[in-house]
Design a protein around this motif. Structure first.
Motif, PDB file in Angstrom:
ATOM      1  N   GLN A 191       2.950 -15.943  17.627  1.00  0.00           N
ATOM      2  CA  GLN A 191       3.021 -15.019  16.502  1.00  0.00           C
ATOM      3  C   GLN A 191       1.628 -14.595  16.034  1.00  0.00           C
ATOM      4  O   GLN A 191       1.388 -13.437  15.689  1.00  0.00           O
ATOM      5  CB  GLN A 191       3.791 -15.686  15.374  1.00  0.00           C
ATOM      6  CG  GLN A 191       4.330 -14.688  14.395  1.00  0.00           C
ATOM      7  CD  GLN A 191       4.929 -15.362  13.178  1.00  0.00           C
ATOM      8  OE1 GLN A 191       4.649 -16.529  12.869  1.00  0.00           O
ATOM      9  NE2 GLN A 191       5.762 -14.636  12.475  1.00  0.00           N
TER      10      GLN A 191
ATOM     11  N   GLU B  84       0.297 -12.130  18.564  1.00  0.00           N
ATOM     12  CA  GLU B  84       1.007 -10.846  18.442  1.00  0.00           C
ATOM     13  C   GLU B  84       0.523 -10.055  17.232  1.00  0.00           C
ATOM     14  O   GLU B  84       0.353  -8.841  17.284  1.00  0.00           O
ATOM     15  CB  GLU B  84       2.517 -11.073  18.331  1.00  0.00           C
ATOM     16  CG  GLU B  84       3.159 -11.338  19.679  1.00  0.00           C
ATOM     17  CD  GLU B  84       4.623 -11.732  19.568  1.00  0.00           C
ATOM     18  OE1 GLU B  84       5.117 -11.885  18.426  1.00  0.00           O
ATOM     19  OE2 GLU B  84       5.254 -11.901  20.622  1.00  0.00           O
ATOM     20  N   ARG B  85       0.294 -10.772  16.149  1.00  0.00           N
ATOM     21  CA  ARG B  85      -0.174 -10.123  14.929  1.00  0.00           C
ATOM     22  C   ARG B  85      -1.539  -9.470  15.136  1.00  0.00           C
ATOM     23  O   ARG B  85      -1.791  -8.342  14.716  1.00  0.00           O
ATOM     24  CB  ARG B  85      -0.270 -11.177  13.818  1.00  0.00           C
ATOM     25  CG  ARG B  85       0.318 -10.725  12.521  1.00  0.00           C
ATOM     26  CD  ARG B  85       0.322 -11.843  11.543  1.00  0.00           C
ATOM     27  NE  ARG B  85      -0.985 -11.990  10.912  1.00  0.00           N
ATOM     28  CZ  ARG B  85      -1.203 -12.693   9.815  1.00  0.00           C
ATOM     29  NH1 ARG B  85      -0.205 -13.319   9.239  1.00  0.00           N
ATOM     30  NH2 ARG B  85      -2.392 -12.781   9.291  1.00  0.00           N
TER      31      ARG B  85
END
Ligand code: SAH
Length: 401
Positions: free
Chosen positions: A84, A87-88
């Motif tokens: 995550q 991805e951010r």
């Protein structure tokens, strides 16, 4: 899923930076470590009243013993947690809309992207990673797997050949870590200009990506067309390529590295095959500038993009004298109404101090200086508000009378 192996308790009054989301826990702030965490393990951080503050990875060998990765008490440290974060970071680069004109840029900027010690730069179909902390180094294989899934590169190069690793009790290392090796001179695009980069041996991860916006700003057609440009600390010609593309007259490039200058010339020619000869001078910038001053050479635009002069707080006054000397010399070489683009990439020299240094150089040189554009690092090197250390590059474009 990774377990929390221990708890670090802070001394009374030392919790404030952590409560304000600064990601570093210094050894001097710690009063006790419960359990026996292995170097690189995940630990909880609590205040002197045993109140939970954050989770960090731990390195007893570093002055920065904890690097915070989450302030959420309920966080779970499985692969999805790290995925995550990656991805951010990648999503925020997409927002910058850099491709297709720019194919080389920073994907992950360490603390600024919530991943202390992890740098990932994208160069076309290749990625270059730098692992600066033990916490990242220990999880390297996982990051490589996640990056392959996320970006589908042809190959990943590791450039952890940086001395700060010693502070983490890590050896310097570099080489291929996944997939196929890039060509020795990989061609990437920056604002539509072609650059040959050597990912295995170039400085940093191959290039100074943080100057992309400033190269376009300083070397705009209005500033360089038909003008004599002095490009000091030229490296592989970042500023020179833009200046040449926008019709500069003679460009004089100075760098101490002959190899860098050869690539600079190649890059200028690559984009401008019909370019008349420019100058590529190998030497110490201070000596060459003094020689130009003594022989009365004058330029329309002088670019000063030196390497980091201040590596620690101890270096600040010596570095300040270096910046002053350099800027004083450059001011003496400018025609009235000429432009000075001056930079410092030393995080320890604040923008305020850098401006004061330029002020003192201008007074001594007897020149009137107007700041027309303050400059910073490109947006793919974001500055985390709670981590002012992430703002390291500063520059000023000045008109000099
Ligand atoms: N302006 C470049 C980046 C410069 S990096 C770009 O846009 O890509 C700093 C450069 O300074 C390096 O290439 C290094 O070789 C050079 N350098 C370091 N010390 C020097 C010195 N004393 N004199 C001249 N060049 C020097």
């Amino acid at each position: 899923m990774e377990k929390i192996s221990a708890t670090i308790t802070l001394k009374r009054g030392r919790e404030k930076p952590i409560r304000h989301f600064h990601p570093w826990v210094f050894s001097g702030a710690i009063s006790a470590v419960s359990g026996v965490p292995q170097p690189g393990d995940l630990v909880a951080v609590e205040d002197s009243k045993q109140q939970f503050l954050a989770y960090a990875y731990y390195n007893p060998h570093s002055q920065i013993q904890g690097r915070i990765i989450s302030w959420n008490a309920d966080a779970r440290f499985d692969e999805a947690f790290w995925q995550q974060k990656l991805e951010r970071a990648v999503a925020s680069r997409r927002l910058l809309n850099l491709e297709p004109a720019t194919t080389a840029y920073r994907l992950i900027n360490a603390e600024s992207d919530g991943l202390p010690g992890l740098i990932v730069d994208k160069y076309g179909d290749y990625l270059v990673i730098q692992c600066l902390t033990l916490g990242i180094d220990r999880r390297k294989e996982m990051f490589i797997k996640l990056l392959v899934e996320l970006e589908k590169p042809l190959g990943i190069v590791e450039r952890s050949d940086v001395s700060v690793r010693r502070k983490e009790n890590l050896k310097e290392t570099s080489g291929m870590c996944w997939g196929e090796a890039p060509p020795a001179e990989l061609i990437v695009l920056e604002n539509g200009h072609q650059f040959a980069v050597n990912l295995m041996e170039g400085h940093k991860t191959g290039a100074y990506l943080d100057q992309r916006v400033n190269r376009a700003l300083v070397c705009r057609p209005e500033a360089v067309a038909g003008k004599e440009v002095l490009n000091v600390f030229a490296y592989t010609g970042g500023f020179a390529v833009y200046a040449a593309a926008h019709g500069a007259g003679l460009i004089t490039n100075i760098d101490s590295s002959a190899e860098a200058l050869m690539l600079a010339e190649k890059n200028v020619i690559l984009n401008n095959p019909d370019r008349p000869e420019d100058e590529y001078i190998q030497g110490d910038a201070f000596q060459v500038l003094r020689h130009y001053r003594d022989t009365g050479r004058q330029f329309d635009l002088v670019i000063l993009d030196p390497p980091k002069f201040a590596h620690s707080q101890r270096d600040v006054s010596r570095a300040s004298r270096g910046y002053k000397d350099l800027n004083w010399l450059a001011l003496r070489l400018l025609k009235p109404g000429g432009l000075l683009a001056t930079f410092s990439c030393s995080g320890r020299i604040s923008a305020d101090l850098f401006q004061k240094i330029l002020f003192s150089a201008a007074v001594d040189a007897g020149r009137d200086v107007q700041i027309i554009e303050p400059m910073s690092q490109a947006a793919d090197h974001p500055i985390l508000l709670t981590f002012p250390e992430s703002a390291y590059l500063k520059g000023m474009l000045c008109r000099v009378w």
